[in-house]
Design a protein around this motif. Structure first.
Motif, short mmCIF file in Angstrom:
data_model
loop_
_atom_site.label_atom_id
_atom_site.label_comp_id
_atom_site.label_asym_id
_atom_site.label_seq_id
_atom_site.Cartn_x
_atom_site.Cartn_y
_atom_site.Cartn_z
N LEU A 5 4.65 4.57 -0.92
CA LEU A 5 5.69 4.59 0.12
C LEU A 5 5.45 5.75 1.10
N THR A 6 5.60 5.47 2.37
CA THR A 6 5.57 6.59 3.33
C THR A 6 6.39 6.29 4.57
N GLY A 7 6.70 7.37 5.30
CA GLY A 7 7.48 7.21 6.52
C GLY A 7 7.01 8.18 7.59
N ILE A 8 7.27 7.83 8.82
CA ILE A 8 6.94 8.75 9.91
C ILE A 8 8.06 8.74 10.93
N ARG A 9 8.47 9.93 11.34
CA ARG A 9 9.54 10.02 12.35
C ARG A 9 8.97 9.65 13.71
N GLY A 17 -2.58 14.46 14.63
CA GLY A 17 -2.30 15.04 13.30
C GLY A 17 -1.52 14.06 12.44
N ASN A 18 -0.45 13.47 12.99
CA ASN A 18 0.31 12.45 12.24
C ASN A 18 -0.62 11.30 11.84
N PHE A 19 -1.43 10.90 12.81
CA PHE A 19 -2.27 9.73 12.60
C PHE A 19 -3.33 9.98 11.52
N GLY A 21 -3.51 12.59 9.44
CA GLY A 21 -2.99 13.19 8.22
C GLY A 21 -2.21 12.21 7.36
N ALA A 22 -1.58 11.24 7.99
CA ALA A 22 -0.69 10.38 7.22
C ALA A 22 -0.89 8.88 7.49
N MET A 23 -0.95 8.49 8.76
CA MET A 23 -0.93 7.05 9.04
C MET A 23 -2.24 6.37 8.64
N ALA A 135 15.85 10.77 -1.38
CA ALA A 135 16.54 9.47 -1.54
C ALA A 135 15.62 8.32 -1.11
N ASP A 136 14.93 8.52 0.02
CA ASP A 136 14.01 7.48 0.53
C ASP A 136 12.97 7.09 -0.52
N ILE A 137 12.54 8.09 -1.27
CA ILE A 137 11.45 7.88 -2.23
C ILE A 137 11.99 7.32 -3.55
N LEU A 138 13.09 7.91 -4.03
CA LEU A 138 13.57 7.58 -5.39
C LEU A 138 14.24 6.21 -5.45
N PRO A 146 1.93 8.98 0.28
CA PRO A 146 0.91 9.62 1.11
C PRO A 146 1.54 10.33 2.32
N VAL A 147 1.45 11.64 2.31
CA VAL A 147 1.96 12.46 3.42
C VAL A 147 0.97 13.60 3.67
N GLY A 148 1.12 14.27 4.80
CA GLY A 148 0.30 15.44 5.09
C GLY A 148 0.75 16.63 4.25
N GLU A 149 -0.07 17.67 4.27
CA GLU A 149 0.17 18.83 3.41
C GLU A 149 1.54 19.48 3.69
N LYS A 203 -0.16 24.09 12.30
CA LYS A 203 -0.45 22.65 12.27
C LYS A 203 -0.25 22.04 13.65
N MET A 204 -0.97 20.97 13.93
CA MET A 204 -0.75 20.25 15.19
C MET A 204 0.63 19.60 15.08
N SER A 205 1.51 19.94 16.03
CA SER A 205 2.89 19.48 15.90
C SER A 205 3.34 18.77 17.18
P1 TYM Z 1 6.86 13.54 10.35
O1 TYM Z 1 7.12 12.52 11.37
O2 TYM Z 1 7.20 14.94 10.65
O3 TYM Z 1 5.37 13.47 9.92
C1 TYM Z 1 4.81 12.22 9.60
C2 TYM Z 1 3.59 12.39 8.74
O4 TYM Z 1 2.58 13.09 9.46
C3 TYM Z 1 2.11 14.17 8.70
N1 TYM Z 1 1.68 15.24 9.63
C4 TYM Z 1 0.49 15.81 9.59
N2 TYM Z 1 -0.56 15.64 8.77
C5 TYM Z 1 -1.65 16.40 9.00
N3 TYM Z 1 -1.76 17.29 10.02
C6 TYM Z 1 -0.72 17.49 10.85
N4 TYM Z 1 -0.84 18.36 11.85
C7 TYM Z 1 0.47 16.74 10.67
N5 TYM Z 1 1.67 16.69 11.31
C8 TYM Z 1 2.40 15.76 10.65
C9 TYM Z 1 3.29 14.58 7.84
O5 TYM Z 1 2.88 15.28 6.70
C10 TYM Z 1 3.88 13.25 7.49
O6 TYM Z 1 3.22 12.67 6.38
N6 TYM Z 1 9.52 13.99 6.34
C11 TYM Z 1 8.50 13.06 6.80
C12 TYM Z 1 9.09 11.72 7.10
C13 TYM Z 1 9.72 11.12 5.91
C14 TYM Z 1 9.06 10.64 4.75
C15 TYM Z 1 10.08 10.19 3.88
C16 TYM Z 1 7.71 10.59 4.38
C17 TYM Z 1 11.06 10.92 5.71
N7 TYM Z 1 11.28 10.37 4.50
C18 TYM Z 1 9.77 9.67 2.63
C19 TYM Z 1 7.43 10.06 3.12
C20 TYM Z 1 8.45 9.62 2.26
C21 TYM Z 1 7.80 13.69 7.98
O7 TYM Z 1 7.38 14.79 7.92
O8 TYM Z 1 7.65 13.02 9.09
#
Ligand code: TYM
Length: 336
Positions: A5-9, A17-19, A21-23, A135-138, A146-149, A203-205
């Motif tokens: 399970l994963t999510g992205i805002r 970085g999002n792409f 690191g996570a997507m 809650a989203d996970i449980l 799978p999420v970034g660090e 981190k790239m934000s």
């Molecule tokens: P968000 O949108 O802040 O980040 C989405 C995903 O991108 C990863 N990420 C990175 N990875 C590597 N390098 C970076 N510079 C970088 N910036 C962002 C984040 O680690 C994340 O995996 N809280 C989550 C969203 C969420 C979620 C969940 C994820 C809400 N509920 C339940 C998993 C399970 C988040 O950080 O979104």
């Protein structure tokens, strides 16, 4: 069947970085495991509103699912795509978990500290963000997330809340795997944290102010290439992977490896003994701009309707699974 399970805002266009690191890791994992795992990809829209969202919010939301599809996500009956706010059980589960979370552990969350630093007023949602994430996970008994660090601390909190709950009420919640296991499962070699191009110690934000700090997935290929060429490096004149002493160079090596789906060690070996940073930058700039050209073409070929169809079936499934788990939790608390 286990669940991934994963999510992205979606407050704005995702960054590279999002792409990376996570997507992208999620898409690769999903395609590998979706025949015998549930794969839940959801949009945490309630998490988005901890900061102001603009008029493009719904467009960004649709776009983010298109990104997964354009990155090659294969859809079958085990892949579930949904929006958090369309599954009310998330909010209720969050409230219940609030009642077992401690102020002490919540105050240690570094993302909260970063986001609230220097602000005179901070909303409670920012503080409570990790509990909603738990809650989203449980609710879906997810094993792999799978999420970034940067999100590992939230994952640890999720594990702690689940273990605390089970200790009190019996084995009702599934404790997600430890972060080391998550990293192994992601097969990325090491935890991923793509760095800010101008200030590679961070981190790239999405929220970085500097234009050259981040690459957005809708940047033109030329603009993205220029940003790579202007990335901050160091004066050691040695290409090697050392995130501590050479974060800028290491970041470029990691971006190149991930974008070309090549093992990081292989990329590092290719550049062993090289000293010209300009050559490395040119290579990465070409990798990124070639990728963006193809990627943006793929995105524009995907219709909004296709995404809405995924939401329709995904939200029906998500409500069913989440409500079932919520009922068990409500019963444990004598609410039912
Ligand atoms: P968000 O949108 O802040 O980040 C989405 C995903 O991108 C990863 N990420 C990175 N990875 C590597 N390098 C970076 N510079 C970088 N910036 C962002 C984040 O680690 C994340 O995996 N809280 C989550 C969203 C969420 C979620 C969940 C994820 C809400 N509920 C339940 C998993 C399970 C988040 O950080 O979104």
């Amino acid at each position: 069947m286990k669940t991934i399970l994963t999510g992205i805002r979606v407050n704005s266009e995702p960054t590279l970085g999002n792409f990376l690191g996570a997507m992208l890791p999620m898409v690769r994992i999903a395609n590998k495991h979706s025949l015998d795992h549930h794969v839940n990809i959801f949009i945490p829209d309630l998490h988005s509103i901890i900061s102001e969202v603009d008029g493009d919010f719904q467009k960004n939301l649709i776009n983010s699912i298109k990104i997964y599809l354009a990155a090659g996500l294969k859809i079958n009956e085990n892949v579930h795509v949904y929006r958090q706010s369309y599954v009310p059980a998330h909010s209720e589960m969050c409230w219940i978990l609030n009642c077992i979370a401690n102020m002490g552990e919540m105050s240690r969350m570094t993302q909260f500290k970063d986001k609230s630093e220097g602000k005179s007023s901070v909303n409670v949602g920012i503080f409570d963000y990790p509990v909603l994430m738990a809650a989203d996970i449980l609710l879906y008994s997810a094993n792999y997330v799978p999420v970034g660090e940067d999100q590992f601390q939230h994952l640890e909190l999720t594990r702690n809340l689940a273990m605390r709950f089970n200790h009190k009420f019996g084995e009702i919640l599934t404790v997600p795997e430890k972060t080391e296991e998550q990293v192994k499962f992601m097969e990325t070699g090491e935890p991923i944290r793509i760095r800010d191009l101008s200030n590679p110690t961070k981190k790239m934000s999405k929220s970085a102010i500097g234009e050259n700090s981040k690459i957005l997935l809708n940047d033109t290929p030329e603009k993205a290439a220029k940003k790579i060429m202007s990335a901050t490096t160091d004066s050691l004149a040695k290409i090697q992977y050392d995130m501590f002493n050479q974060p800028g160079i290491s970041n470029l090596l990691q971006i190149d490896a991930l974008i070309n789906n090549q093992p990081l060690q292989e990329v590092i070996a290719t550049w062993q003994g090289e000293t010209h940073y300009g050559d490395l930058k040119k290579r990465v700039a070409t990798s990124v701009s070639t990728f963006l050209t193809h990627f943006q073409e793929s995105i524009s070929a995907i219709s909004d309707d296709m995404v809405y169809e995924l939401f329709e079936t995904g939200e029906e499934y998500a409500n069913e699974v989440a409500n079932k788990k919520l009922l068990e939790v409500q019963k444990a608390f004598s609410l039912r």
